[in-house]
Scaffold this motif. Structure first.
Motif, PDB file in Angstrom:
ATOM      1  N   VAL A  55      15.017  10.108   1.527  1.00 26.47           N
ATOM      2  CA  VAL A  55      16.269   9.185   1.733  1.00 26.47           C
ATOM      3  C   VAL A  55      15.971   8.400   2.835  1.00 26.47           C
ATOM      4  O   VAL A  55      16.589   7.133   2.976  1.00 26.47           O
ATOM      5  N   GLY A  56      15.410   8.996   4.071  1.00 25.94           N
ATOM      6  CA  GLY A  56      14.956   7.818   4.857  1.00 25.94           C
ATOM      7  C   GLY A  56      14.183   6.642   4.303  1.00 25.94           C
ATOM      8  O   GLY A  56      14.459   5.452   4.949  1.00 25.94           O
ATOM      9  N   GLY A  57      13.190   6.992   3.729  1.00 28.46           N
ATOM     10  CA  GLY A  57      12.312   5.922   3.115  1.00 28.46           C
ATOM     11  C   GLY A  57      13.376   4.848   2.176  1.00 28.46           C
ATOM     12  O   GLY A  57      12.982   3.865   2.197  1.00 28.46           O
ATOM     13  N   LEU A  58      14.207   5.536   1.502  1.00 26.64           N
ATOM     14  CA  LEU A  58      14.861   4.817   0.646  1.00 26.64           C
ATOM     15  C   LEU A  58      15.694   3.794   1.718  1.00 26.64           C
ATOM     16  O   LEU A  58      15.715   2.580   1.133  1.00 26.64           O
ATOM     17  N   ARG A  59      16.327   4.327   2.757  1.00 28.13           N
ATOM     18  CA  ARG A  59      17.132   3.423   3.426  1.00 28.13           C
ATOM     19  C   ARG A  59      16.246   2.199   4.240  1.00 28.13           C
ATOM     20  O   ARG A  59      16.484   1.053   3.918  1.00 28.13           O
ATOM     21  N   SER A  60      15.046   2.612   4.479  1.00 29.37           N
ATOM     22  CA  SER A  60      13.880   1.649   4.979  1.00 29.37           C
ATOM     23  C   SER A  60      13.725   0.482   3.959  1.00 29.37           C
ATOM     24  O   SER A  60      13.776  -0.581   4.170  1.00 29.37           O
ATOM     25  N   ALA A  61      13.568   0.960   2.703  1.00 28.99           N
ATOM     26  CA  ALA A  61      13.256   0.212   1.823  1.00 28.99           C
ATOM     27  C   ALA A  61      14.210  -0.706   1.284  1.00 28.99           C
ATOM     28  O   ALA A  61      14.104  -1.957   1.097  1.00 28.99           O
ATOM     29  N   ARG A  62      15.460  -0.261   1.434  1.00 31.84           N
ATOM     30  CA  ARG A  62      16.687  -1.177   0.890  1.00 31.84           C
ATOM     31  C   ARG A  62      17.124  -2.022   1.978  1.00 31.84           C
ATOM     32  O   ARG A  62      17.516  -3.304   1.745  1.00 31.84           O
ATOM     33  N   ALA A  63      16.755  -1.600   3.312  1.00 30.58           N
ATOM     34  CA  ALA A  63      17.190  -2.557   4.317  1.00 30.58           C
ATOM     35  C   ALA A  63      16.326  -3.874   4.530  1.00 30.58           C
ATOM     36  O   ALA A  63      16.681  -4.846   4.801  1.00 30.58           O
ATOM     37  N   ALA A  64      15.147  -3.601   3.855  1.00 27.20           N
ATOM     38  CA  ALA A  64      14.251  -4.915   3.645  1.00 27.20           C
ATOM     39  C   ALA A  64      14.354  -5.433   2.313  1.00 27.20           C
ATOM     40  O   ALA A  64      13.632  -6.289   2.019  1.00 27.20           O
ATOM     41  N   GLY A  65      15.282  -5.229   1.613  1.00 27.38           N
ATOM     42  CA  GLY A  65      15.715  -5.906   0.360  1.00 27.38           C
ATOM     43  C   GLY A  65      14.991  -5.308  -0.975  1.00 27.38           C
ATOM     44  O   GLY A  65      14.789  -5.691  -2.001  1.00 27.38           O
ATOM     45  N   GLY A  66      14.183  -4.229  -0.762  1.00 28.92           N
ATOM     46  CA  GLY A  66      13.632  -3.244  -1.696  1.00 28.92           C
ATOM     47  C   GLY A  66      14.307  -2.128  -2.190  1.00 28.92           C
ATOM     48  O   GLY A  66      15.343  -2.079  -2.420  1.00 28.92           O
ATOM     49  N   ASP A  67      13.402  -1.150  -2.689  1.00 29.83           N
ATOM     50  CA  ASP A  67      13.760  -0.139  -3.339  1.00 29.83           C
ATOM     51  C   ASP A  67      12.644   1.146  -3.006  1.00 29.83           C
ATOM     52  O   ASP A  67      11.425   0.773  -3.041  1.00 29.83           O
ATOM     53  N   LEU A  68      13.193   2.285  -3.190  1.00 28.28           N
ATOM     54  CA  LEU A  68      12.366   3.518  -3.236  1.00 28.28           C
ATOM     55  C   LEU A  68      12.608   4.236  -4.408  1.00 28.28           C
ATOM     56  O   LEU A  68      13.663   4.591  -4.671  1.00 28.28           O
ATOM     57  N   ARG A  69      11.555   4.705  -5.328  1.00 31.93           N
ATOM     58  CA  ARG A  69      11.799   4.999  -6.359  1.00 31.93           C
ATOM     59  C   ARG A  69      10.922   6.410  -6.513  1.00 31.93           C
ATOM     60  O   ARG A  69       9.651   6.180  -6.214  1.00 31.93           O
ATOM     61  N   ILE A  70      11.163   7.570  -7.351  1.00 32.66           N
ATOM     62  CA  ILE A  70      10.400   8.589  -7.442  1.00 32.66           C
ATOM     63  C   ILE A  70      10.199   8.709  -8.813  1.00 32.66           C
ATOM     64  O   ILE A  70      10.823   8.449  -9.974  1.00 32.66           O
ATOM     65  N   ALA A  71       8.723   9.315  -8.848  1.00 30.95           N
ATOM     66  CA  ALA A  71       8.256   9.592 -10.401  1.00 30.95           C
ATOM     67  C   ALA A  71       7.599  10.741 -10.457  1.00 30.95           C
ATOM     68  O   ALA A  71       7.243  11.434  -9.584  1.00 30.95           O
ATOM     69  N   ARG A  72       7.715  11.323 -11.640  1.00 30.30           N
ATOM     70  CA  ARG A  72       7.034  12.781 -11.885  1.00 30.30           C
ATOM     71  C   ARG A  72       7.292  13.801 -10.836  1.00 30.30           C
ATOM     72  O   ARG A  72       6.361  14.587 -10.660  1.00 30.30           O
ATOM     73  N   PRO A  73       8.521  14.213 -10.702  1.00 30.06           N
ATOM     74  CA  PRO A  73       8.853  15.243  -9.638  1.00 30.06           C
ATOM     75  C   PRO A  73       8.223  16.828 -10.589  1.00 30.06           C
ATOM     76  O   PRO A  73       8.690  17.026 -11.452  1.00 30.06           O
ATOM     77  N   SER A  74       7.743  17.390  -9.455  1.00 29.07           N
ATOM     78  CA  SER A  74       7.493  18.890 -10.074  1.00 29.07           C
ATOM     79  C   SER A  74       8.802  19.610 -10.535  1.00 29.07           C
ATOM     80  O   SER A  74       9.926  19.287 -10.109  1.00 29.07           O
ATOM     81  N   THR A  75       8.537  20.812 -11.104  1.00 28.97           N
ATOM     82  CA  THR A  75       9.772  21.481 -11.198  1.00 28.97           C
ATOM     83  C   THR A  75      10.452  21.792 -10.225  1.00 28.97           C
ATOM     84  O   THR A  75      11.924  21.563 -10.062  1.00 28.97           O
ATOM     85  N   GLN A  76       9.993  22.335  -9.212  1.00 29.77           N
ATOM     86  CA  GLN A  76      10.464  23.123  -7.885  1.00 29.77           C
ATOM     87  C   GLN A  76      11.326  21.752  -7.153  1.00 29.77           C
ATOM     88  O   GLN A  76      12.397  21.781  -6.934  1.00 29.77           O
ATOM     89  N   VAL A  77      10.627  20.364  -7.037  1.00 31.73           N
ATOM     90  CA  VAL A  77      11.275  18.996  -6.722  1.00 31.73           C
ATOM     91  C   VAL A  77      12.285  18.929  -7.399  1.00 31.73           C
ATOM     92  O   VAL A  77      13.459  18.444  -6.931  1.00 31.73           O
ATOM     93  N   ARG A  78      12.306  18.858  -8.661  1.00 28.28           N
ATOM     94  CA  ARG A  78      13.392  18.262  -9.626  1.00 28.28           C
ATOM     95  C   ARG A  78      14.467  19.175  -9.275  1.00 28.28           C
ATOM     96  O   ARG A  78      15.758  18.862  -9.180  1.00 28.28           O
ATOM     97  N   THR A  79      14.358  20.389  -9.142  1.00 29.19           N
ATOM     98  CA  THR A  79      15.327  21.568  -8.814  1.00 29.19           C
ATOM     99  C   THR A  79      16.082  21.397  -7.539  1.00 29.19           C
ATOM    100  O   THR A  79      17.403  21.231  -7.514  1.00 29.19           O
ATOM    101  N   VAL A  80      15.494  20.801  -6.409  1.00 31.04           N
ATOM    102  CA  VAL A  80      15.945  20.435  -5.243  1.00 31.04           C
ATOM    103  C   VAL A  80      16.794  19.259  -5.439  1.00 31.04           C
ATOM    104  O   VAL A  80      18.091  19.311  -4.939  1.00 31.04           O
ATOM    105  N   LEU A  81      16.438  18.426  -6.168  1.00 28.74           N
ATOM    106  CA  LEU A  81      17.251  17.124  -6.435  1.00 28.74           C
ATOM    107  C   LEU A  81      18.398  17.344  -7.197  1.00 28.74           C
ATOM    108  O   LEU A  81      19.438  16.807  -6.673  1.00 28.74           O
ATOM    109  N   GLU A  82      18.320  18.161  -8.008  1.00 29.28           N
ATOM    110  CA  GLU A  82      19.666  18.584  -8.879  1.00 29.28           C
ATOM    111  C   GLU A  82      20.648  19.477  -8.292  1.00 29.28           C
ATOM    112  O   GLU A  82      21.663  19.017  -8.177  1.00 29.28           O
TER     113      GLU A  82
END
Length: 111
Positions: free
Chosen positions: A63-90
């Motif tokens: 989330v902090g990285g997302l804020r940094s990227a967006r503050a600079a006019g960009g974006d942070l995107r995630i790809a291929r989360p493992s099952t455990q990571v996807r569960t945390v996100l959900e």
């Protein structure tokens, strides 16, 4: 945690954390995101395929990285989360903000 970083010819930074993304490693990930954004690579894709575990500190780093990227006019995107990571996100409903993509290429094209 081990963290690989690549900058693609199109200028997009791809980060690949491997292992456990916990309080111990979260600050390292955030520092690398801040570094690549400061270098002008404002679109960052974090490939979570080999991230076997993520806790709230790891989520905070994303989330902090997302804020940094967006503050600079960009974006942070995630790809291929493992099952455990996807569960945390959900469970935290952060999958609405950090939408998981099936591949790095899908994440790159999501802009």
């Amino acid at each position: 945690m081990q963290l690989d970083r690549d900058v693609r010819p199109d200028g997009i930074a791809v980060l690949r954390p491997r292992g456990r993304l916990t309080m111990v490693a979260a600050s390292d990930l955030k520092a690398v995101v801040d570094d690549v954004v400061a270098q002008g690579h404002t679109v960052v894709v974090v490939d979570l395929h080999e991230t076997e575990f993520m806790d709230s500190s790891g989520l905070g780093a994303l989330v902090g990285g997302l804020r940094s990227a967006r503050a600079a006019g960009g974006d942070l995107r995630i790809a291929r989360p493992s099952t455990q990571v996807r569960t945390v996100l959900e469970l935290t409903t952060m999958d609405r903000v950090l939408r998981p993509h099936a591949s790095v290429e899908d994440a790159v094209g999501a802009g």
